[in-house]
Enzyme design. Structure first.
Site, PDB file in Angstrom:
ATOM      1  N   ARG A  46      11.248  16.688  -6.218  1.00  0.00           N
ATOM      2  CA  ARG A  46      12.402  17.243  -6.643  1.00  0.00           C
ATOM      3  C   ARG A  46      13.568  16.627  -5.814  1.00  0.00           C
ATOM      4  O   ARG A  46      14.768  17.041  -6.155  1.00  0.00           O
ATOM      5  CB  ARG A  46      12.316  18.794  -6.277  1.00  0.00           C
ATOM      6  CG  ARG A  46      12.598  19.496  -7.721  1.00  0.00           C
ATOM      7  CD  ARG A  46      12.327  21.086  -7.291  1.00  0.00           C
ATOM      8  NE  ARG A  46      12.782  21.837  -8.052  1.00  0.00           N
ATOM      9  CZ  ARG A  46      12.035  22.507  -9.063  1.00  0.00           C
ATOM     10  NH1 ARG A  46      10.789  22.285  -9.143  1.00  0.00           N
ATOM     11  NH2 ARG A  46      12.427  23.294  -9.920  1.00  0.00           N
TER      12      ARG A  46
ATOM     13  N   ARG B 126      13.468  34.407 -20.412  1.00  0.00           N
ATOM     14  CA  ARG B 126      12.282  34.534 -19.507  1.00  0.00           C
ATOM     15  C   ARG B 126      12.571  35.681 -18.619  1.00  0.00           C
ATOM     16  O   ARG B 126      11.751  36.452 -17.844  1.00  0.00           O
ATOM     17  CB  ARG B 126      12.089  33.327 -18.846  1.00  0.00           C
ATOM     18  CG  ARG B 126      10.767  33.278 -17.829  1.00  0.00           C
ATOM     19  CD  ARG B 126      10.524  31.928 -17.398  1.00  0.00           C
ATOM     20  NE  ARG B 126      11.179  31.505 -16.224  1.00  0.00           N
ATOM     21  CZ  ARG B 126      11.196  30.305 -15.809  1.00  0.00           C
ATOM     22  NH1 ARG B 126      10.436  29.472 -16.323  1.00  0.00           N
ATOM     23  NH2 ARG B 126      12.109  29.951 -14.854  1.00  0.00           N
TER      24      ARG B 126
ATOM     25  N   LYS C 129       8.156  22.679 -18.491  1.00  0.00           N
ATOM     26  CA  LYS C 129       7.197  21.745 -17.572  1.00  0.00           C
ATOM     27  C   LYS C 129       5.876  22.673 -17.410  1.00  0.00           C
ATOM     28  O   LYS C 129       4.818  21.927 -17.692  1.00  0.00           O
ATOM     29  CB  LYS C 129       7.773  21.714 -16.249  1.00  0.00           C
ATOM     30  CG  LYS C 129       8.854  20.947 -15.792  1.00  0.00           C
ATOM     31  CD  LYS C 129       9.278  20.639 -14.449  1.00  0.00           C
ATOM     32  CE  LYS C 129       9.706  21.919 -13.684  1.00  0.00           C
ATOM     33  NZ  LYS C 129      11.055  22.459 -13.874  1.00  0.00           N
TER      34      LYS C 129
ATOM     35  N   ARG D 233      11.382  37.043 -12.050  1.00  0.00           N
ATOM     36  CA  ARG D 233      11.653  36.039 -10.819  1.00  0.00           C
ATOM     37  C   ARG D 233      13.351  36.450 -10.400  1.00  0.00           C
ATOM     38  O   ARG D 233      13.916  36.657 -11.238  1.00  0.00           O
ATOM     39  CB  ARG D 233      11.612  34.799 -11.438  1.00  0.00           C
ATOM     40  CG  ARG D 233      10.119  34.118 -11.331  1.00  0.00           C
ATOM     41  CD  ARG D 233      10.114  32.891 -11.936  1.00  0.00           C
ATOM     42  NE  ARG D 233      10.971  31.935 -11.433  1.00  0.00           N
ATOM     43  CZ  ARG D 233      10.866  30.583 -11.755  1.00  0.00           C
ATOM     44  NH1 ARG D 233       9.907  30.090 -12.511  1.00  0.00           N
ATOM     45  NH2 ARG D 233      11.664  29.670 -11.112  1.00  0.00           N
TER      46      ARG D 233
ATOM     47  N   ARG E  41      21.225  26.366 -10.206  1.00  0.00           N
ATOM     48  CA  ARG E  41      19.719  25.649 -10.198  1.00  0.00           C
ATOM     49  C   ARG E  41      20.040  24.424 -11.095  1.00  0.00           C
ATOM     50  O   ARG E  41      19.677  23.193 -10.722  1.00  0.00           O
ATOM     51  CB  ARG E  41      18.633  26.321 -10.813  1.00  0.00           C
ATOM     52  CG  ARG E  41      17.810  27.398  -9.798  1.00  0.00           C
ATOM     53  CD  ARG E  41      17.355  28.252 -10.427  1.00  0.00           C
ATOM     54  NE  ARG E  41      16.064  28.173 -11.344  1.00  0.00           N
ATOM     55  CZ  ARG E  41      15.503  29.063 -12.222  1.00  0.00           C
ATOM     56  NH1 ARG E  41      16.274  30.032 -12.507  1.00  0.00           N
ATOM     57  NH2 ARG E  41      14.491  28.563 -12.734  1.00  0.00           N
TER      58      ARG E  41
HETATM   59  P1  ADP Z   1      12.022  25.988 -12.244  1.00  0.00           P
HETATM   60  O1  ADP Z   1      11.666  24.593 -12.560  1.00  0.00           O
HETATM   61  O2  ADP Z   1      12.103  26.904 -13.387  1.00  0.00           O
HETATM   62  O3  ADP Z   1      13.168  25.945 -11.322  1.00  0.00           O
HETATM   63  P2  ADP Z   1       9.988  26.143 -10.337  1.00  0.00           P
HETATM   64  O4  ADP Z   1       9.067  27.148 -10.318  1.00  0.00           O
HETATM   65  O5  ADP Z   1       9.378  24.591 -10.329  1.00  0.00           O
HETATM   66  O6  ADP Z   1      10.835  26.521 -11.351  1.00  0.00           O
HETATM   67  O7  ADP Z   1      10.747  26.369  -9.038  1.00  0.00           O
HETATM   68  C1  ADP Z   1      11.394  27.321  -8.429  1.00  0.00           C
HETATM   69  C2  ADP Z   1      12.008  27.328  -6.993  1.00  0.00           C
HETATM   70  O8  ADP Z   1      11.006  26.841  -6.114  1.00  0.00           O
HETATM   71  C3  ADP Z   1      13.236  26.195  -7.259  1.00  0.00           C
HETATM   72  O9  ADP Z   1      14.615  26.382  -7.691  1.00  0.00           O
HETATM   73  C4  ADP Z   1      13.200  25.763  -5.805  1.00  0.00           C
HETATM   74  O10 ADP Z   1      13.840  26.655  -4.907  1.00  0.00           O
HETATM   75  C5  ADP Z   1      11.739  26.036  -5.365  1.00  0.00           C
HETATM   76  N1  ADP Z   1      10.936  24.679  -5.401  1.00  0.00           N
HETATM   77  C6  ADP Z   1       9.876  24.524  -6.149  1.00  0.00           C
HETATM   78  N2  ADP Z   1       9.282  23.087  -6.028  1.00  0.00           N
HETATM   79  C7  ADP Z   1      10.183  22.696  -4.939  1.00  0.00           C
HETATM   80  C8  ADP Z   1      10.211  21.527  -4.288  1.00  0.00           C
HETATM   81  N3  ADP Z   1       9.261  20.517  -4.719  1.00  0.00           N
HETATM   82  N4  ADP Z   1      11.166  21.294  -3.387  1.00  0.00           N
HETATM   83  C9  ADP Z   1      11.888  22.281  -3.044  1.00  0.00           C
HETATM   84  N5  ADP Z   1      12.195  23.151  -3.361  1.00  0.00           N
HETATM   85  C10 ADP Z   1      11.259  23.620  -4.530  1.00  0.00           C
END
Ligand code: ADP
Length: 191
Positions: free
Chosen positions: A90, A129, A14, A135, A146
């Site tokens: 999400r 990664r 993404k 991270r 996840r």
């Molecule tokens: P990835 O898609 O690799 O998990 P992101 O950077 O999009 O990476 O998200 C990392 C973490 O941040 C998620 O696992 C979640 O805990 C939190 N997070 C990100 N966006 C949201 C959201 N819209 N609602 C709730 N938690 C979120």
């Protein structure tokens, strides 16, 4: 105005594809994950709370995200031709909140792009990664969590947009350029 959602499981690419889309279509990039990690680095109150969810592979509560979103929608620089939402919505509750926020401003979601990659490939990308990302959530145990949270809470967002006729699935395997070409074809069909 383009208001594009890019969705897909962790590791689907993404972020990478969002960067390409932002450049080609002059959009503002909103990555809720990046914004949360910034708060964590700066050790803000929100960051400290968010960290406890993220490290365990859980989603941050919806209400912590909605405020960030409203600010991003309302703070668009003049030169931006819309927004790309990366990692949001999400949950179905977040999707409902987004639609309400946009409706109130006479705006509309253009399309949700669902970037599809199989789990084996996702896990291998995320572990790779993790070697350099620093991270706290790029380790096998948290990755599996996840992926499970994605299936249970985020995949239903796709159905929400299917019902609105705004869903497009994109094959997320191949080179970055190949995937981007698939995305461009979908976006251009909406212009
Ligand atoms: P990835 O898609 O690799 O998990 P992101 O950077 O999009 O990476 O998200 C990392 C973490 O941040 C998620 O696992 C979640 O805990 C939190 N997070 C990100 N966006 C949201 C959201 N819209 N609602 C709730 N938690 C979120």
């Amino acid at each position: 105005m383009l208001n594009i959602i890019i969705c897909g499981a962790p590791g689907c690419g993404k972020g990478t594809q969002s960067d390409f889309i932002v450049k080609k279509y002059s959009l503002k990039h909103l990555s809720t994950g990046s914004l949360l990690r910034k708060e964590i680095r700066e050790k803000t109150e929100l960051g400290i709370i968010a960290d406890s969810y993220i490290t365990k592979g859980n989603l941050v509560p919806d209400n912590m995200i909605t405020d960030i979103l409203i600010k991003a929608v309302d703070d668009q620089p003049e030169e931006c031709k819309g927004i790309i939402l990366d990692g949001f919505p999400r949950t179905v509750a977040q999707a409902e909140a987004l639609e309400e926020i946009l409706n109130k401003r006479n705006k509309k979601t253009t399309v949700l792009l669902d970037l599809q990659v199989d789990n084996e490939e996702l896990i291998s990308r995320l572990l790779k990664r993790g070697e350099t990302s620093g991270r706290s959530d790029d380790n096998l145990e948290t990755i599996n969590k996840r992926l499970d949270v994605y299936e249970r809470k985020t995949a239903p967002v796709n159905d929400f947009y299917k019902k609105l006729n705004k869903y497009a699935n994109i094959d997320g395997k191949g080179t970055m350029e190949e995937i981007f070409a698939r995305i461009v074809a979908v976006i251009d069909s909406k212009l």
